[in-house]
Design an enzyme around this catalytic site. Structure first.
Site, mmCIF file in Angstrom:
data_model
loop_
_atom_site.group_PDB
_atom_site.id
_atom_site.type_symbol
_atom_site.label_atom_id
_atom_site.label_comp_id
_atom_site.label_asym_id
_atom_site.label_seq_id
_atom_site.Cartn_x
_atom_site.Cartn_y
_atom_site.Cartn_z
ATOM 1 N N ASP A 38 -62.295 -0.776 32.516
ATOM 2 C CA ASP A 38 -62.407 -0.905 31.030
ATOM 3 C C ASP A 38 -62.702 -2.503 30.987
ATOM 4 O O ASP A 38 -61.843 -3.273 31.402
ATOM 5 C CB ASP A 38 -61.281 -0.506 30.202
ATOM 6 C CG ASP A 38 -61.811 -0.310 28.607
ATOM 7 O OD1 ASP A 38 -62.150 0.781 28.282
ATOM 8 O OD2 ASP A 38 -62.016 -1.449 27.914
ATOM 9 N N VAL A 74 -70.180 -2.998 33.178
ATOM 10 C CA VAL A 74 -70.873 -2.206 33.820
ATOM 11 C C VAL A 74 -72.339 -2.520 33.957
ATOM 12 O O VAL A 74 -73.172 -2.237 34.218
ATOM 13 C CB VAL A 74 -70.986 -0.692 33.181
ATOM 14 C CG1 VAL A 74 -69.484 -0.125 33.462
ATOM 15 C CG2 VAL A 74 -71.029 -0.697 31.611
ATOM 16 N N ASN A 100 -68.875 6.524 30.900
ATOM 17 C CA ASN A 100 -68.346 6.814 29.349
ATOM 18 C C ASN A 100 -68.685 5.297 28.714
ATOM 19 O O ASN A 100 -68.389 5.503 27.517
ATOM 20 C CB ASN A 100 -66.989 7.282 29.595
ATOM 21 C CG ASN A 100 -66.494 7.331 28.203
ATOM 22 O OD1 ASN A 100 -66.886 8.302 27.367
ATOM 23 N ND2 ASN A 100 -65.595 6.591 27.794
ATOM 24 N N SER A 152 -75.460 11.675 23.352
ATOM 25 C CA SER A 152 -75.240 12.011 21.963
ATOM 26 C C SER A 152 -76.069 12.654 21.063
ATOM 27 O O SER A 152 -77.310 12.745 21.335
ATOM 28 C CB SER A 152 -74.831 10.461 21.418
ATOM 29 O OG SER A 152 -74.649 10.439 19.994
ATOM 30 N N TYR A 165 -78.932 2.884 19.855
ATOM 31 C CA TYR A 165 -77.953 3.782 20.646
ATOM 32 C C TYR A 165 -78.545 5.073 20.911
ATOM 33 O O TYR A 165 -78.448 5.738 22.000
ATOM 34 C CB TYR A 165 -76.931 4.045 19.489
ATOM 35 C CG TYR A 165 -75.678 5.015 20.210
ATOM 36 C CD1 TYR A 165 -74.732 4.584 21.181
ATOM 37 C CD2 TYR A 165 -75.508 6.198 19.522
ATOM 38 C CE1 TYR A 165 -73.701 5.199 21.516
ATOM 39 C CE2 TYR A 165 -74.428 7.099 19.992
ATOM 40 C CZ TYR A 165 -73.678 6.656 20.772
ATOM 41 O OH TYR A 165 -72.512 7.441 21.071
ATOM 42 N N GLY A 166 -79.368 5.543 20.146
ATOM 43 C CA GLY A 166 -80.150 6.922 20.452
ATOM 44 C C GLY A 166 -81.062 7.028 21.445
ATOM 45 O O GLY A 166 -81.267 7.640 22.310
ATOM 46 N N LYS A 169 -79.051 6.756 24.518
ATOM 47 C CA LYS A 169 -78.595 8.255 24.946
ATOM 48 C C LYS A 169 -79.422 9.182 25.187
ATOM 49 O O LYS A 169 -79.090 10.125 25.910
ATOM 50 C CB LYS A 169 -77.774 8.573 23.475
ATOM 51 C CG LYS A 169 -76.508 7.890 23.448
ATOM 52 C CD LYS A 169 -75.611 7.835 24.726
ATOM 53 C CE LYS A 169 -74.391 7.311 24.544
ATOM 54 N NZ LYS A 169 -73.296 6.791 25.751
ATOM 55 N N ALA A 198 -63.243 11.784 17.283
ATOM 56 C CA ALA A 198 -62.824 10.568 16.319
ATOM 57 C C ALA A 198 -62.330 9.560 17.496
ATOM 58 O O ALA A 198 -61.447 9.358 17.908
ATOM 59 C CB ALA A 198 -61.657 11.102 15.483
ATOM 60 N N ARG A 200 -62.860 4.880 17.985
ATOM 61 C CA ARG A 200 -63.402 3.756 17.579
ATOM 62 C C ARG A 200 -64.733 3.592 17.096
ATOM 63 O O ARG A 200 -65.077 3.007 16.127
ATOM 64 C CB ARG A 200 -62.846 2.229 18.332
ATOM 65 C CG ARG A 200 -61.537 2.331 18.865
ATOM 66 C CD ARG A 200 -61.365 1.059 19.434
ATOM 67 N NE ARG A 200 -62.082 0.881 20.965
ATOM 68 C CZ ARG A 200 -62.239 -0.052 21.510
ATOM 69 N NH1 ARG A 200 -61.978 -1.296 20.917
ATOM 70 N NH2 ARG A 200 -62.943 -0.111 22.725
#
Length: 305
Positions: A38, A74, A100, A152, A165-166, A169, A198, A200
């Site tokens: 992380d 990453v 992830n 997603s 984001y889409g 993904k 659920a 952040r």
């Protein structure tokens, strides 16, 4: 049947909080040695701290498991390769990779800045590419590997304000599909998890009274399944609030048109048959589409194949 990960080594990216933390804890609880990766940034990718990863490691160790913290970014291949080298030096193998790590920089397409668009692509898509590339040779040499992509519903179906984001993904699904083909003879399986949890990333878009149902812990069983010894392959599993499902991309059988009918008007005229869901099939390679089209053309032209 009990699913265990004894003697397996897993790298989980973005494992300091939310889904990644849940994945790391449950892999460790079932016997895996875990690299808790992380960068420790905010949801938008800004900042950085190793505290979250170290806290997860402490939790794993307190429960009797083995883990190490790693703060590799990453998007930086050199840092990713160093993380994998550290893993190999400590445990001598990498069996499982859970891609992830992620960020959000949501804005409508008319307002999104291209640098924010690229940054989200870099983290989700290129981050998955970098980590997969760094472990690929090891997994081939071992003749064993399990890689999980995180996709997603925003990529699979769309979501307002998430073009970046889409796109990322859906990109990992294309990555998965080809890695499945290239990894088949080396015992490497690649699947994707589409979570609804659920975290952040979702706390600002889901009604508060429903958030308590969408626990990361209800998603992680699906992740454990797709990285297990007897996992499926080339599978998109969706998980949220205790419901698990499979997402499949289908293509209809289509309709062959003779040369004189290859016009947009004839396509419109024949659209019901072209789009008939009764003829749909799941393809497992781009060659399946080519084979279908050439077979229909050969049949229409009377060519024996």
């Amino acid at each position: 049947m009990s699913i265990r990960f004894d003697d397996r080594v897993a790298i989980v990216t973005g494992a300091g909080n939310g889904l990644g933390k849940s994945h790391a804890l449950q892999l460790a609880a079932r016997g895996a040695k875990v690299v808790v990766n992380d960068l420790g940034g905010a949801v938008d990718g800004s900042g950085g701290s190793s505290d979250a990863a170290k806290a997860v490691v402490a939790e794993i160790e307190a429960a009797g498991g083995e883990a190490i913290a790693n703060g590799a970014n990453v998007t930086d291949m050199a840092q990713v390769e160093a993380m994998v080298a550290e893993t190999m030096a400590k445990w001598g193998r990498v069996d499982i990779l859970v891609n992830n790590a992620g960020v959000l920089r949501d804005k409508s397409f008319s307002n999104v800045e291209l640098n924010d668009f690229s940054f989200v692509l870099d983290v989700h898509l290129m981050g998955s590419v970098n980590c997969s590339k760094a472990v690929w040779g090891i997994m081939r040499e071992q003749n064993y590997g399990r890689i999980a992509m995180t996709t997603s519903s925003s990529g699979l179906y769309g979501n307002f304000g998430q073009t970046n984001y889409g796109a990322a993904k859906m990109g990992v699904i294309g990555l998965m599909n080809t890695l499945v083909i290239e990894g088949a003879k080396y015992g490497i399986k690649v699947n994707a998890l589409s979570p609804c949890a659920a975290t952040r990333m979702t706390e600002d878009i889901i009604p508060e009274n429903l958030l308590e149902l969408l626990t990361p812990e209800s998603v992680t069983p699906a992740l454990l399944y797709i990285v297990s010894d007897d996992s499926p392959n080339r599978t998109i599993i969706t998980a949220g609030a205790g419901t698990y499902a499979r997402t499949i991309v289908y293509e209809t059988g289509g309709k062959w048109l003779p040369e004189e009918d290859r016009t947009p008007e004839k396509i419109a005229e024949n659209w019901a048959e072209i789009a008939d869901p009764a003829t749909q099939a799941e393809y497992t390679s781009g060659n399946d589409q080519t084979t279908n089209m050439l077979t229909k053309a050969a049949n229409g032209l009377g060519i024996k194949i």
